[in-house]
Design a protein around this motif. Structure first.
Motif, mmCIF file in Angstrom:
data_model
loop_
_atom_site.group_PDB
_atom_site.id
_atom_site.type_symbol
_atom_site.label_atom_id
_atom_site.label_comp_id
_atom_site.label_asym_id
_atom_site.label_seq_id
_atom_site.Cartn_x
_atom_site.Cartn_y
_atom_site.Cartn_z
ATOM 1 N N UNK A 398 3.292 -75.922 -34.205
ATOM 2 C CA UNK A 398 3.272 -74.330 -34.785
ATOM 3 C C UNK A 398 2.428 -74.509 -36.215
ATOM 4 N N UNK A 399 2.342 -75.239 -36.716
ATOM 5 C CA UNK A 399 1.575 -75.356 -37.971
ATOM 6 C C UNK A 399 0.061 -74.920 -37.513
ATOM 7 N N UNK A 400 -0.545 -75.244 -36.140
ATOM 8 C CA UNK A 400 -1.887 -75.128 -36.009
ATOM 9 C C UNK A 400 -1.838 -74.063 -34.923
ATOM 10 N N UNK A 401 -0.892 -72.950 -34.953
ATOM 11 C CA UNK A 401 -0.686 -71.789 -34.124
ATOM 12 C C UNK A 401 -0.412 -71.852 -32.773
ATOM 13 N N UNK A 402 0.478 -72.908 -32.414
ATOM 14 C CA UNK A 402 1.159 -72.798 -31.095
ATOM 15 C C UNK A 402 0.100 -72.750 -30.067
ATOM 16 N N UNK A 403 -0.830 -73.683 -29.947
ATOM 17 C CA UNK A 403 -2.056 -73.272 -29.079
ATOM 18 C C UNK A 403 -1.611 -73.784 -27.670
ATOM 19 N N UNK A 404 -0.447 -74.109 -27.432
ATOM 20 C CA UNK A 404 -0.239 -74.402 -26.148
ATOM 21 C C UNK A 404 0.213 -73.121 -25.325
ATOM 22 N N UNK A 405 0.733 -72.185 -26.188
ATOM 23 C CA UNK A 405 0.916 -70.800 -25.890
ATOM 24 C C UNK A 405 -0.254 -69.867 -25.915
ATOM 25 N N UNK A 406 -0.942 -70.094 -27.324
ATOM 26 C CA UNK A 406 -2.001 -69.132 -27.572
ATOM 27 C C UNK A 406 -2.934 -70.083 -28.184
ATOM 28 N N UNK A 407 -3.993 -70.481 -27.047
ATOM 29 C CA UNK A 407 -5.109 -71.246 -27.749
ATOM 30 C C UNK A 407 -6.045 -70.602 -28.328
ATOM 31 N N UNK A 408 -6.436 -71.616 -29.283
ATOM 32 C CA UNK A 408 -7.660 -71.048 -30.377
ATOM 33 C C UNK A 408 -8.754 -70.222 -29.778
ATOM 34 N N UNK A 409 -9.186 -70.782 -28.575
ATOM 35 C CA UNK A 409 -10.370 -70.112 -27.986
ATOM 36 C C UNK A 409 -10.133 -68.430 -27.755
ATOM 37 N N UNK A 410 -8.796 -68.111 -27.387
ATOM 38 C CA UNK A 410 -8.348 -66.726 -27.356
ATOM 39 C C UNK A 410 -8.141 -65.992 -28.627
ATOM 40 N N UNK A 411 -8.256 -66.674 -29.753
ATOM 41 C CA UNK A 411 -8.298 -65.861 -31.004
ATOM 42 C C UNK A 411 -9.507 -65.144 -31.082
ATOM 43 N N UNK A 412 -9.627 -63.965 -31.849
ATOM 44 C CA UNK A 412 -8.320 -63.155 -32.325
ATOM 45 C C UNK A 412 -7.679 -62.142 -31.587
ATOM 46 N N UNK A 413 -7.998 -62.310 -30.291
ATOM 47 C CA UNK A 413 -7.517 -61.419 -29.345
ATOM 48 C C UNK A 413 -5.957 -61.670 -29.028
ATOM 49 N N UNK A 414 -5.569 -62.764 -29.245
ATOM 50 C CA UNK A 414 -4.348 -63.217 -28.796
ATOM 51 C C UNK A 414 -3.598 -64.286 -29.976
ATOM 52 N N UNK A 415 -2.868 -63.846 -30.654
ATOM 53 C CA UNK A 415 -2.458 -64.663 -31.500
ATOM 54 C C UNK A 415 -0.873 -64.905 -31.669
ATOM 55 N N UNK A 416 -0.168 -66.031 -32.166
ATOM 56 C CA UNK A 416 0.999 -66.097 -32.290
ATOM 57 C C UNK A 416 1.474 -65.164 -33.421
ATOM 58 N N UNK A 417 2.583 -64.263 -33.232
ATOM 59 C CA UNK A 417 3.005 -63.766 -34.409
ATOM 60 C C UNK A 417 4.277 -64.771 -34.892
ATOM 61 N N UNK A 418 4.032 -65.240 -36.102
ATOM 62 C CA UNK A 418 4.631 -66.348 -36.754
ATOM 63 C C UNK A 418 5.653 -65.572 -37.824
ATOM 64 N N UNK A 419 7.037 -66.028 -37.381
ATOM 65 C CA UNK A 419 8.188 -65.451 -38.237
ATOM 66 C C UNK A 419 9.155 -66.610 -38.663
ATOM 67 N N UNK A 420 9.793 -66.565 -39.790
ATOM 68 C CA UNK A 420 11.041 -67.297 -40.006
ATOM 69 C C UNK A 420 12.202 -66.385 -39.677
ATOM 70 N N UNK A 421 12.257 -65.116 -40.308
ATOM 71 C CA UNK A 421 13.244 -64.161 -39.962
ATOM 72 C C UNK A 421 12.877 -62.872 -39.568
ATOM 73 N N UNK A 422 13.602 -62.325 -38.809
ATOM 74 C CA UNK A 422 13.547 -60.969 -38.119
ATOM 75 C C UNK A 422 14.672 -59.929 -38.479
ATOM 76 N N UNK A 423 14.625 -58.829 -38.123
ATOM 77 C CA UNK A 423 15.887 -57.883 -38.232
ATOM 78 C C UNK A 423 17.071 -58.325 -37.738
#
Length: 661
Positions: A398-423
């Motif tokens: 997850x430090x590196x962008x969770x690339x198993x789900x969001x491979x870097x070659x698909x950035x910037x069209x598809x990024x992980x939205x990282x969060x610690x807290x949500x509503x």
């Protein structure tokens, strides 16, 4: 505007210079009338709609202008002799309380819609168009974020106007926020079980009219005030993303209230073989987005928000539902295809909450290109690492962008939205102050809300604690926020966390329209210092992360290299990965741009050897300190104090000019 044929207009009401078109899709009714109302809510005229091809009903009424109240009156083969319905496609709606003097809900509707003219002076203001790698999302509730701010005039607190007041704008700008993600602002209705307990759906995830800004956030005209808010935020370089709910409506399940679709078109909702509502949302019903009229209605609503309000994008609640055809999810569903092919909707930011509670509802990473996705695994694993005993292997991806789900070659069209807290869930302050949820005020015997919070009260349940525990809580907050802002991907902040706001341990405050949810602006010295630290951290993040994220895609001349090391500088082995232990990660973009992360989750200090290839480093962040102050490191090692982390960057002649000290 010239007269248009009914086939050229959308659902609901459409004004022209000569009058107004009214159009609905309904295969299930016998008669359909539109009833017009005066300013006092008194009926003044009735007009019949005619059934057209494909079960579309239409009438054009000359002489109608904007702000004309209306509701639909229908008869069905099985229902009551006449039934009031709200226009689900309305652009402005108003609730008519039963206590209104002289108002009779038997002969008058509970909800009235209003014809709407969308002419507005945007003053040449354009969308900010922030690049994804520079985007800092901040989730706020329009009312909850400003209701308790003493720096605002009392009449503007909790409103669209309050959110774009100069005092609020100054706070966002100082905090480095580039994009506000607004919790639902579409008109909503309260669930029947909340009304019975004299509670209200404060969050707003119970829509009754998707395209109508909620009147509870406005003093007079919600349409104009909402547009003014967005125009003002844009003028200050801040984007606006709407949290939208197209997976269910406020009509609940079998036996629930009837507002529109239940009577108009029974095919709007997914049902089982017995004709009962499928509940893949937890809200009683699930919309069938593969049903063409429903798909058309949703697309019409989305386009209205973009074209009429200039919003910059959407975050789709329970977005797996949008890709369903009955129980099957597909990234090639009609909805995703329609978005991709729409020149308006394909050009804005799209964020999916990639799950619902139906079969195969968890679809993280499965959404099509162009869709960023909320990453709950990021939240769970970083909380578990800092607050419990998760191993290095849990957080390193997850430090590196969770690339198993969001491979870097698909950035910037598809990024992980990282969060610690949500509503939903604990705020940051509550994550380090409570082990258990405390939701008794919700009236459900503390059974609601998720039981797995990955929280740690650091030794004492609740806000009151010794100075030592408070100090440890502050450091853990800094660890979590630094891990968030310096992980690859798009960071999502909960606006309340800039204020160290506590919900007193309530992790499901959806029905708390009070100081539980109203963000605290009267900060203690400790809370003020944390806000200042977090504001500085965001600015530091913006100086280094965009370059690193671009280098990670492999599309630059020198792709980034990554090294995982033990404190002694040796490569990590299988045993190291399986433990919760100190470790480091070096991301080298080029000779001038690198990040060296040093993590120490242990309760004793650890010295880390520094790579000899870069003989001089600058400490960008040290979470053991409650203030950010860049310092150069000339020795061959770096001490990381207990339960803290350090981030280093290469020292250079230009370092001082690009850092905020």
């Amino acid at each position: 505007m010239s007269f248009m044929q009914h086939t050229d207009i959308g659902f609901g009401s459409t004004l022209t210079s000569e009058g107004c078109h009214f159009r609905l899709h309904s295969p299930d009714i016998i008669t359909l009338e539109v009833v017009l109302f005066d300013k006092e809510g008194i009926p003044t005229a009735r007009h019949s709609l005619e059934r057209q091809e494909s079960n579309s009903w239409h009438v054009f009424i000359r002489g109608i202008g904007e702000n004309t109240g209306y509701a639909f009156l229908v008869t069905t083969a099985t229902g009551p002799s006449a039934q009031w319905l709200l226009d689900p496609h309305a652009h402005r709606v108003q609730h008519q309380p039963a206590s209104h003097p002289g108002y009779d809900l038997v002969t008058n509707p509970e909800w009235i819609a209003y014809t709407t003219c969308h002419d507005f002076d945007w003053q040449g203001c354009e969308r900010p168009a922030i690049a994804p790698e520079k985007t800092i999302l901040c989730e706020v509730h329009v009312k909850g974020y400003t209701k308790a701010n003493p720096d605002l005039p009392a009449n503007l607190r909790g409103t669209y106007s309050g959110l774009c007041h100069p005092a609020t704008l100054a706070h966002f700008r100082q905090s480095g926020i580039t994009c506000l993600q607004l919790m639902p602002i579409a008109a909503k209705a309260d669930e029947t079980h909340l009304s019975a307990k004299s509670l209200t759906n404060f969050w707003g995830y119970n829509p009754i009219a998707w395209s109508a800004p909620d009147e509870r956030f406005a003093s007079t005209d919600p349409v104009r005030e909402c547009k003014t808010m967005i125009r003002t935020l844009h003028a200050h370089g801040i984007e606006v993303i709407l949290d939208v709910v197209y997976n269910h409506t406020a009509e609940e399940g079998d036996g629930g209230p009837v507002f529109h679709f239940k009577t108009l078109d029974s095919h709007s909702y997914l049902k089982d073989e017995l004709g009962q509502f499928k509940n893949y949302t937890g809200c009683g019903n699930t919309l069938d987005v593969s049903h063409p009229p429903m798909l058309q209605a949703i697309l019409q609503s989305l386009r209205s928000w973009v074209l009429n309000y200039q919003v910059d994008g959407f975050r789709f609640d329970l977005a797996t539902t949008l890709g369903r055809r009955q129980s099957h999810f597909s990234s090639e569903s009609a909805f995703f295809t329609a978005i991709h092919n729409d020149p308006v909707l394909s050009s804005v930011k799209l964020i999916a909450e990639p799950w619902d509670i139906g079969p195969d509802g968890y679809q993280s990473g499965a959404f099509p290109a162009g869709w960023h996705e909320c990453n709950d695994q990021f939240r769970d694993n970083w909380r578990s690492f800092w607050l419990h005993n998760a191993p290095v292997s849990a957080v390193a991806p997850h430090l590196l962008g969770s690339q198993a789900q969001f491979p870097a070659q698909h950035w910037p069209q598809k990024y992980s939205i990282n969060y610690i807290c949500y509503h939903d869930g604990f705020t940051l302050q509550d994550s380090v102050s409570f082990n258990d949820r405390h939701n008794h005020a919700n009236g459900e015997n503390n059974r609601d809300g998720h039981p797995d919070n990955r929280s740690n009260n650091q030794g004492t349940e609740g806000l009151a604690a010794t100075a030592a525990i408070q100090k440890r809580r502050g450091k853990q907050k800094r660890n979590l926020m630094t891990s968030l802002l310096f992980s690859l991907g798009i960071p999502h902040l909960l606006g309340a966390d800039l204020h160290s706001h506590s919900q007193h341990g309530n992790n499901n405050a959806y029905c708390q329209d009070n100081d539980t949810s109203w963000v605290n602006w009267a900060l203690s010295s400790e809370e003020y210092n944390f806000r200042s630290w977090l504001q500085s951290l965001i600015q530091q993040r913006q100086t280094v992360m965009p370059v690193i994220m671009k280098a990670m895609t492999g599309k630059t001349s020198a792709p980034a290299t990554i090294s995982w090391l033990t404190p002694t500088g040796t490569p990590m082995d299988d045993q190291n990965w399986a433990m919760r232990q100190p470790y480091s990660c070096l991301i080298q973009a080029d000779e001038n741009n690198a990040l060296f992360y040093l993590f120490n989750p242990d309760d004793y200090p650890v010295r880390f050897c520094l790579p000899s290839s870069l003989h001089s480093w600058t400490c960008l962040v040290d979470t053991a300190e409650d203030q950010l102050a860049a310092r150069n490191i000339h020795q061959s090692d770096c001490l990381v104090r207990p339960v803290s982390m350090v981030i280093l960057i290469p020292a250079s002649e230009n370092t001082g000019s690009r850092l905020i000290s």
